[in-house]
Design a protein around this motif. Sequence first.
Motif, PDB file in Angstrom:
ATOM      1  N   UNK A  73     -20.584  -5.273   2.967  1.00 46.42           N
ATOM      2  CA  UNK A  73     -21.018  -5.613   4.317  1.00 46.42           C
ATOM      3  C   UNK A  73     -21.747  -6.948   4.321  1.00 46.42           C
ATOM      4  N   UNK A  74     -21.529  -7.732   5.350  1.00 50.91           N
ATOM      5  CA  UNK A  74     -22.179  -9.031   5.467  1.00 50.91           C
ATOM      6  C   UNK A  74     -21.491  -9.854   6.529  1.00 50.91           C
ATOM      7  N   UNK A  75     -21.875 -11.142   6.604  1.00 47.92           N
ATOM      8  CA  UNK A  75     -21.293 -12.025   7.607  1.00 47.92           C
ATOM      9  C   UNK A  75     -19.805 -12.235   7.354  1.00 47.92           C
ATOM     10  N   UNK A  76     -19.421 -12.241   6.060  1.00 42.26           N
ATOM     11  CA  UNK A  76     -18.027 -12.380   5.681  1.00 42.26           C
ATOM     12  C   UNK A  76     -17.556 -11.082   5.036  1.00 42.26           C
ATOM     13  N   UNK A  77     -16.255 -10.855   5.097  1.00 42.61           N
ATOM     14  CA  UNK A  77     -15.690  -9.706   4.388  1.00 42.61           C
ATOM     15  C   UNK A  77     -15.450 -10.129   2.945  1.00 42.61           C
ATOM     16  N   UNK A  78     -16.061  -9.403   2.006  1.00 44.59           N
ATOM     17  CA  UNK A  78     -15.939  -9.734   0.581  1.00 44.59           C
ATOM     18  C   UNK A  78     -15.452  -8.499  -0.154  1.00 44.59           C
ATOM     19  N   UNK A  79     -14.345  -8.632  -0.876  1.00 46.94           N
ATOM     20  CA  UNK A  79     -13.860  -7.505  -1.664  1.00 46.94           C
ATOM     21  C   UNK A  79     -13.027  -8.013  -2.833  1.00 46.94           C
ATOM     22  N   UNK A  80     -13.072  -7.241  -3.931  1.00 46.37           N
ATOM     23  CA  UNK A  80     -12.276  -7.579  -5.106  1.00 46.37           C
ATOM     24  C   UNK A  80     -10.822  -7.239  -4.814  1.00 46.37           C
ATOM     25  N   UNK A  81      -9.927  -8.153  -5.202  1.00 45.18           N
ATOM     26  CA  UNK A  81      -8.517  -8.002  -4.878  1.00 45.18           C
ATOM     27  C   UNK A  81      -7.668  -8.187  -6.134  1.00 45.18           C
ATOM     28  N   UNK A  82      -6.735  -7.277  -6.338  1.00 39.78           N
ATOM     29  CA  UNK A  82      -5.734  -7.388  -7.397  1.00 39.78           C
ATOM     30  C   UNK A  82      -4.372  -7.490  -6.728  1.00 39.78           C
ATOM     31  N   UNK A  83      -3.600  -8.490  -7.132  1.00 39.71           N
ATOM     32  CA  UNK A  83      -2.361  -8.752  -6.411  1.00 39.71           C
ATOM     33  C   UNK A  83      -1.288  -9.245  -7.380  1.00 39.71           C
ATOM     34  N   UNK A  84      -0.042  -8.827  -7.130  1.00 36.12           N
ATOM     35  CA  UNK A  84       1.068  -9.301  -7.947  1.00 36.12           C
ATOM     36  C   UNK A  84       2.345  -9.331  -7.123  1.00 36.12           C
ATOM     37  N   UNK A  85       3.199 -10.296  -7.431  1.00 41.48           N
ATOM     38  CA  UNK A  85       4.491 -10.363  -6.751  1.00 41.48           C
ATOM     39  C   UNK A  85       5.417  -9.282  -7.290  1.00 41.48           C
ATOM     40  N   UNK A  86       6.264  -8.782  -6.415  1.00 43.45           N
ATOM     41  CA  UNK A  86       7.219  -7.727  -6.756  1.00 43.45           C
ATOM     42  C   UNK A  86       8.634  -8.249  -6.489  1.00 43.45           C
ATOM     43  N   UNK A  87       9.521  -8.022  -7.423  1.00 42.54           N
ATOM     44  CA  UNK A  87      10.890  -8.496  -7.244  1.00 42.54           C
ATOM     45  C   UNK A  87      11.659  -7.645  -6.244  1.00 42.54           C
ATOM     46  N   UNK A  88      11.437  -6.319  -6.283  1.00 39.30           N
ATOM     47  CA  UNK A  88      12.211  -5.406  -5.444  1.00 39.30           C
ATOM     48  C   UNK A  88      11.257  -4.473  -4.702  1.00 39.30           C
ATOM     49  N   UNK A  89      11.043  -4.745  -3.429  1.00 40.82           N
ATOM     50  CA  UNK A  89      10.099  -3.963  -2.640  1.00 40.82           C
ATOM     51  C   UNK A  89      10.545  -2.534  -2.426  1.00 40.82           C
ATOM     52  N   UNK A  90      11.851  -2.317  -2.241  1.00 39.18           N
ATOM     53  CA  UNK A  90      12.348  -0.956  -2.041  1.00 39.18           C
ATOM     54  C   UNK A  90      12.116  -0.095  -3.275  1.00 39.18           C
ATOM     55  N   UNK A  91      12.318  -0.683  -4.462  1.00 34.99           N
ATOM     56  CA  UNK A  91      12.076   0.063  -5.698  1.00 34.99           C
ATOM     57  C   UNK A  91      10.581   0.338  -5.889  1.00 34.99           C
ATOM     58  N   UNK A  92       9.736  -0.620  -5.486  1.00 34.47           N
ATOM     59  CA  UNK A  92       8.290  -0.397  -5.589  1.00 34.47           C
ATOM     60  C   UNK A  92       7.866   0.737  -4.677  1.00 34.47           C
ATOM     61  N   UNK A  93       8.446   0.798  -3.494  1.00 31.05           N
ATOM     62  CA  UNK A  93       8.169   1.900  -2.576  1.00 31.05           C
ATOM     63  C   UNK A  93       8.560   3.232  -3.215  1.00 31.05           C
ATOM     64  N   UNK A  94       9.710   3.270  -3.875  1.00 32.69           N
ATOM     65  CA  UNK A  94      10.171   4.496  -4.529  1.00 32.69           C
ATOM     66  C   UNK A  94       9.236   4.891  -5.668  1.00 32.69           C
TER      67      UNK A  94
END
Length: 205
Positions: A73-94
């Motif tokens: 909580x604060x004036x800005x939204x601050x949160x730790x983020x982990x992110x990676x590109x995915x080659x196949x979104x449909x397979x990731x959903x599965x």
Amino acid sequence: MRKEIEIKFRIDNLPALTRALKQAGFEQLTRYTLEMNSLYDLPGQKLRKRGEMLRLRKYGKNWVLTHKAKSKAGRHKVRVELETRIENGEQMDAILRTLGFAPTFRYEKYRAEWSDGTGHVVLDETPIGNFGEIEGLPRWIDHTARALGIGRGDYITQTYAPMFFAWKRRTHSKATEMTFRALRKKPKSVSPPTRRERGEKSGRQ
């Protein structure tokens, strides 16, 4: 791990904001591109109850999987983020479904990205209105907001999901997802390719 620091704000006059970005030295990196987001959770909404988020996003042709920790909580939204590109979104959903996760909310928008080389500003046309995001270091966010005519009282630190459900309560809408089809709206964002997308060199160094 990367920390995401950002604020949202409502856009009342998109042409005026676009002019302000150019005057402040920003360059448009991408034209308005359809972005579809799906949030996933475990039975009992365990992630939501912990304040976490798991999102599968498709922006144009690119897929990205993101986990965000509970925000501070604060004036800005601050949160730790982990992110990676995915080659196949449909397979990731599965894969997510096989592991016990299920989609809980979908939202879409047309997004254009801008940068001054230090941080980013994105402009979103959503089914519930136009919004912007300023992401970078705290002082840079406040400086950029002032340059764009955005006061601290205009800062929004909510994500789109609670913003949508607050909109639903105000409007008594029966929509269950924040998509243009669900709200029976047509997007207005149409723009020519940017210089970068055309492969031309920028005049800025």
